[in-house]
Motif scaffolding. Structure first.
Motif, PDB file in Angstrom:
ATOM      1  N   SER A 127      -4.561  -3.228   6.818  1.00  0.00           N
ATOM      2  CA  SER A 127      -3.839  -4.092   5.894  1.00  0.00           C
ATOM      3  C   SER A 127      -3.919  -5.525   6.411  1.00  0.00           C
ATOM      4  CB  SER A 127      -2.360  -3.681   5.801  1.00  0.00           C
ATOM      5  OG  SER A 127      -1.650  -4.624   5.011  1.00  0.00           O
ATOM      6  N   VAL A 128      -4.014  -6.471   5.460  1.00  0.00           N
ATOM      7  CA  VAL A 128      -3.929  -7.893   5.805  1.00  0.00           C
ATOM      8  C   VAL A 128      -2.668  -8.470   5.137  1.00  0.00           C
ATOM      9  CG1 VAL A 128      -6.366  -8.321   6.294  1.00  0.00           C
ATOM     10  CG2 VAL A 128      -5.537  -8.448   3.931  1.00  0.00           C
ATOM     11  N   GLY A 129      -1.700  -7.554   4.880  1.00  0.00           N
ATOM     12  CA  GLY A 129      -0.412  -8.000   4.352  1.00  0.00           C
ATOM     13  C   GLY A 129      -0.231  -7.797   2.865  1.00  0.00           C
ATOM     14  N   ASP A 130      -1.271  -7.298   2.180  1.00  0.00           N
ATOM     15  CA  ASP A 130      -1.065  -7.061   0.723  1.00  0.00           C
ATOM     16  C   ASP A 130      -1.463  -5.634   0.368  1.00  0.00           C
ATOM     17  OD1 ASP A 130      -4.104  -8.511  -0.747  1.00  0.00           O
ATOM     18  OD2 ASP A 130      -3.792  -7.121   0.919  1.00  0.00           O
ATOM     19  N   GLY A 131      -0.895  -4.678   1.119  1.00  0.00           N
ATOM     20  CA  GLY A 131      -1.175  -3.269   0.846  1.00  0.00           C
ATOM     21  C   GLY A 131      -2.176  -2.704   1.844  1.00  0.00           C
ATOM     22  N   VAL A 132      -2.424  -1.402   1.756  1.00  0.00           N
ATOM     23  CA  VAL A 132      -3.265  -0.700   2.735  1.00  0.00           C
ATOM     24  C   VAL A 132      -4.531  -0.195   2.045  1.00  0.00           C
ATOM     25  CG1 VAL A 132      -3.384   1.195   4.404  1.00  0.00           C
ATOM     26  CG2 VAL A 132      -1.215   0.013   4.021  1.00  0.00           C
ATOM     27  N   TYR A 133      -5.668  -0.441   2.690  1.00  0.00           N
ATOM     28  CA  TYR A 133      -6.966  -0.056   2.116  1.00  0.00           C
ATOM     29  C   TYR A 133      -7.711   0.845   3.099  1.00  0.00           C
ATOM     30  CZ  TYR A 133      -6.048  -4.015  -0.965  1.00  0.00           C
ATOM     31  OH  TYR A 133      -5.479  -4.871  -1.889  1.00  0.00           O
ATOM     32  N   GLY A 134      -8.494   1.804   2.563  1.00  0.00           N
ATOM     33  CA  GLY A 134      -9.273   2.708   3.416  1.00  0.00           C
ATOM     34  C   GLY A 134     -10.745   2.621   3.079  1.00  0.00           C
ATOM     35  N   PHE A 135     -11.578   2.564   4.117  1.00  0.00           N
ATOM     36  CA  PHE A 135     -13.035   2.463   3.945  1.00  0.00           C
ATOM     37  C   PHE A 135     -13.699   3.602   4.718  1.00  0.00           C
ATOM     38  CE2 PHE A 135     -13.058  -1.819   2.155  1.00  0.00           C
ATOM     39  CZ  PHE A 135     -11.815  -2.297   2.539  1.00  0.00           C
TER      40      PHE A 135
END
Ligand code: AHG
Ligand code: MN
Ligand code: MN
Ligand code: MN
Length: 347
Positions: free
Chosen positions: A190-198
């Motif tokens: 996260s960079v502060g605007d939610g969580v992302y998965g790659f």
């Protein structure tokens, strides 16, 4: 799930970073730091997957500042992570589980960001090829990093300065994430605007967006604790754990799931819900997990995903670290499950 259009329209991590920079969510320096972390994770993924072939299993024959017998891959992963961050030219100070004290990147490469990391989490599992991971957190420096390293009178000050810059509460995190080395290699951040998965596509070595805006389910009937320590736990905690095993309220008890790698147990908790806990016990007054590069990054991600990270009484992100390798108890996961635990401990 990212909408699957054509194979070639899927978002790569690189493309995602550039979009976040264009949108002004991160600046160009942080973009470079995050890209260097993704490169480190790809290198560690390949080292881990070939450990048995390249004789990289087993112990290094040294102990780290934690008093743990270092695995060969603990040491190598630490070098990979440090070198990638150093050569990014945008990192000023790094703190690692495997370094006694924080390291200031020498002036010619020094940049602004402070990066804390656990280069290989769950390393006791590595010889059995069970899931492991890397964990990181990124801060802005709290004061000017003394870049001048050659004047050794300053060395003490530089060391002190580095410790001050590294010992920041999780509330100050600009970004945090982990890479899990398992049946898939998945970078979650996260960079502060939610969580992302790659998910890493081994065919061409790119991380592809596969989880957009991860949210932890509000509750989940899975608990993840090392019950081998049950006899050493506080009575209120024992009551809580016993309540999860009682089939009466819902007709069936919770499921126990424990991998022994924080990254693996946490990733499952992020997607399936439930609670992961590493409590304090009679032997370890503050539990086992380290605040700076395990508990704070995971609590930051949990909160970004609508979950909760607690030491049993307060938010982990509110805790002001005093030492770099300080340990705190950790309860993290579905907000209703963590709050249920906190009620038992407050009773
Ligand atoms: P690390 O391998 O980075 O030292 O971390 C190990 C931690 C964490 O990954 C895991 O959840 C926990 O130790 C397991 O501890 P126990 O073996 O005591 O359950
Ligand atoms: Mn360790
Ligand atoms: Mn760890
Ligand atoms: Mn580790």
């Amino acid at each position: 799930k990212a909408k699957k259009t054509s194979q070639y329209e899927l978002q790569t991590f690189t493309g995602w970073l550039l979009r976040k920079e264009q949108a002004g969510v991160i600046d160009s320096e942080l973009t470079i730091v995050l890209n260097s972390i993704a490169v480190a994770c790809k290198q560690i993924a390949s080292l881990v997957q070939r450990a048995g072939i390249s004789n990289l299993t087993g112990v290094q024959g040294a102990t780290n500042v934690q008093g743990e017998d270092q695995k060969k891959l603990d040491v190598i992963s630490n070098e990979v992570f440090s070198n990638c961050l150093r050569s990014s030219g945008r990192t000023g100070i790094i703190a690692s589980e495997e370094e006694d004290t924080p390291v200031a990147v020498e002036e010619s490469y020094s940049g602004n960001y402070v990066v804390v990391f656990d280069p290989l989490d769950g390393s006791s599992n590595i010889d059995a090829a069970v899931s492991t991971g890397s964990i990181f957190g990124i801060y802005r420096p709290t004061e000017e990093c003394l870049a001048n390293l050659d004047d050794d009178t300053q060395l003490g000050m530089v060391e002190q300065n580095c410790i001050v810059n590294v010992c920041q509460p999780g509330n100050n995190l600009l970004s945090a994430g982990y890479c899990m080395y398992s049946s898939s290699v998945i970078l979650v951040l996260s960079v502060g605007d939610g969580v992302y998965g790659f998910t890493l596509d081994p065919m061409y070595g790119e991380f592809i967006l596969t989880h957009e805006d991860i949210k932890i389910p509000k509750k989940g009937a899975i608990y993840s604790f090392n019950e081998g320590n049950y006899a050493l736990w506080d009575d209120k905690l024992k009551k809580y754990i016993d309540s999860l095993k009682d089939p009466v309220p819902t007709g069936k008890p919770y499921s126990a799931r424990y991998i022994g790698s924080l990254v693996g147990d946490f990733h499952r908790t992020m997607l399936y819900g439930g609670i992961y806990g590493y409590p304090a016990d009679k032997k370890s007054k503050n539990g086992k997990l380290r605040l700076l590069y395990e508990c704070a990054p995971m609590s930051y991600l949990a909160e970004q995903a609508g979950g909760k990270g607690s030491d049993g009484h307060r938010r982990v992100l509110d805790i002001e670290p005093e030492q770099v390798h300080q340990r705190v108890p950790l309860y993290v996961g579905s907000v209703e499950e963590v709050e249920k635990l906190e009620k038992y401990l407050a009773a």
